[in-house]
Write a protein that holds these residues in place. Structure first.
Motif, short mmCIF file in Angstrom:
data_model
loop_
_atom_site.label_atom_id
_atom_site.label_comp_id
_atom_site.label_asym_id
_atom_site.label_seq_id
_atom_site.Cartn_x
_atom_site.Cartn_y
_atom_site.Cartn_z
N UNK A 1 73.70 23.49 -43.94
CA UNK A 1 74.24 22.50 -44.88
C UNK A 1 75.34 21.67 -44.22
N UNK A 2 76.20 22.31 -43.46
CA UNK A 2 77.27 21.59 -42.77
C UNK A 2 76.73 20.59 -41.76
N UNK A 3 75.71 20.99 -41.01
CA UNK A 3 75.11 20.07 -40.04
C UNK A 3 74.44 18.89 -40.76
N UNK A 4 73.80 19.18 -41.89
CA UNK A 4 73.16 18.10 -42.65
C UNK A 4 74.18 17.15 -43.27
N UNK A 5 75.36 17.65 -43.59
CA UNK A 5 76.43 16.76 -44.07
C UNK A 5 76.86 15.80 -42.96
N UNK B 1 70.10 4.37 -50.13
CA UNK B 1 70.81 4.29 -51.41
C UNK B 1 71.38 5.64 -51.83
N UNK B 2 70.79 6.72 -51.34
CA UNK B 2 71.27 8.05 -51.70
C UNK B 2 70.80 9.03 -50.63
N UNK B 3 71.71 9.88 -50.17
CA UNK B 3 71.38 10.93 -49.22
C UNK B 3 72.34 12.07 -49.52
N UNK B 4 71.88 13.02 -50.33
CA UNK B 4 72.74 14.09 -50.83
C UNK B 4 72.24 15.43 -50.32
N UNK B 5 73.16 16.21 -49.78
CA UNK B 5 72.85 17.54 -49.27
C UNK B 5 73.23 18.55 -50.36
N UNK B 6 72.30 19.45 -50.67
CA UNK B 6 72.50 20.44 -51.73
C UNK B 6 72.21 21.84 -51.19
N UNK B 7 73.11 22.78 -51.43
CA UNK B 7 72.88 24.17 -51.08
C UNK B 7 72.36 24.86 -52.33
N UNK B 8 71.25 25.57 -52.21
CA UNK B 8 70.65 26.25 -53.35
C UNK B 8 71.63 27.26 -53.94
N UNK B 9 71.73 27.28 -55.27
CA UNK B 9 72.66 28.18 -55.95
C UNK B 9 72.21 29.64 -55.89
N UNK B 10 70.91 29.88 -55.79
CA UNK B 10 70.42 31.25 -55.84
C UNK B 10 69.66 31.70 -54.58
N UNK C 1 70.76 11.74 -32.83
CA UNK C 1 71.26 12.82 -31.99
C UNK C 1 72.75 13.06 -32.14
N UNK C 2 73.53 11.98 -32.19
CA UNK C 2 74.97 12.12 -32.35
C UNK C 2 75.32 12.70 -33.71
N UNK C 3 74.46 12.51 -34.69
CA UNK C 3 74.72 13.02 -36.03
C UNK C 3 74.37 14.50 -36.15
N UNK C 4 73.76 15.09 -35.15
CA UNK C 4 73.50 16.51 -35.16
C UNK C 4 72.09 16.93 -35.52
N UNK C 5 71.11 16.03 -35.48
CA UNK C 5 69.75 16.38 -35.90
C UNK C 5 69.15 17.47 -35.01
N UNK C 6 69.48 17.46 -33.72
CA UNK C 6 68.97 18.51 -32.84
C UNK C 6 69.49 19.88 -33.23
N UNK C 7 70.76 19.92 -33.64
CA UNK C 7 71.35 21.17 -34.10
C UNK C 7 70.74 21.61 -35.42
N UNK C 8 70.34 20.66 -36.26
CA UNK C 8 69.68 20.99 -37.52
C UNK C 8 68.35 21.69 -37.24
#
Length: 108
Positions: A26-30, A43-52, A78-85
């Motif tokens: 989740x942190x990498x996707x942020x 227009x929208x790019x929201x990262x959500x961690x599942x509650x359960x 690459x600079x945004x971390x997609x490889x790490x994702x």
């Protein structure tokens, strides 16, 4: 109302992290989301961690059109971390394509 194709597109992306790595994913996707702030047509790019399910991360995307999505997602993130994702994934992402119709938070 005409709900035809050709305009805005949306997508839910479900990603499963390696065991115990959901918060890290989740942190990498942020970081990727920050890189999307300047992407034309995003227009929208929201990262959500599942509650359960602590190792499941959802990304909610809305794009002005398919060309904007294709351009941003095929660009050099690459600079945004997609490889790490990718290294944190337990398997390939699952995609659900949508046609956004409107509502609070969605530009008209």
């Amino acid at each position: 109302m005409d709900f035809g194709q050709g305009g805005r597109i949306g997508r839910y992306v479900r990603m499963e992290a390696l065991p115990g790595k959901g918060s890290v994913l989740a942190g990498k996707l942020l970081t990727v989301a920050e890189g999307m702030r300047g992407a034309p047509g995003c227009e929208l790019y929201v990262v959500n961690l599942s509650a359960d399910e602590p190792d499941i991360v959802w990304v909610t995307e809305v794009w002005a059109d398919e060309a904007a999505s294709d351009s941003a997602l095929s660009g050099d993130l690459g600079e945004a971390g997609i490889g790490e994702v990718i290294e944190l994934l337990a398997g390939p992402p699952e995609l659900v394509d949508l046609t956004p119709l409107g509502g609070p938070g969605l530009p008209r």
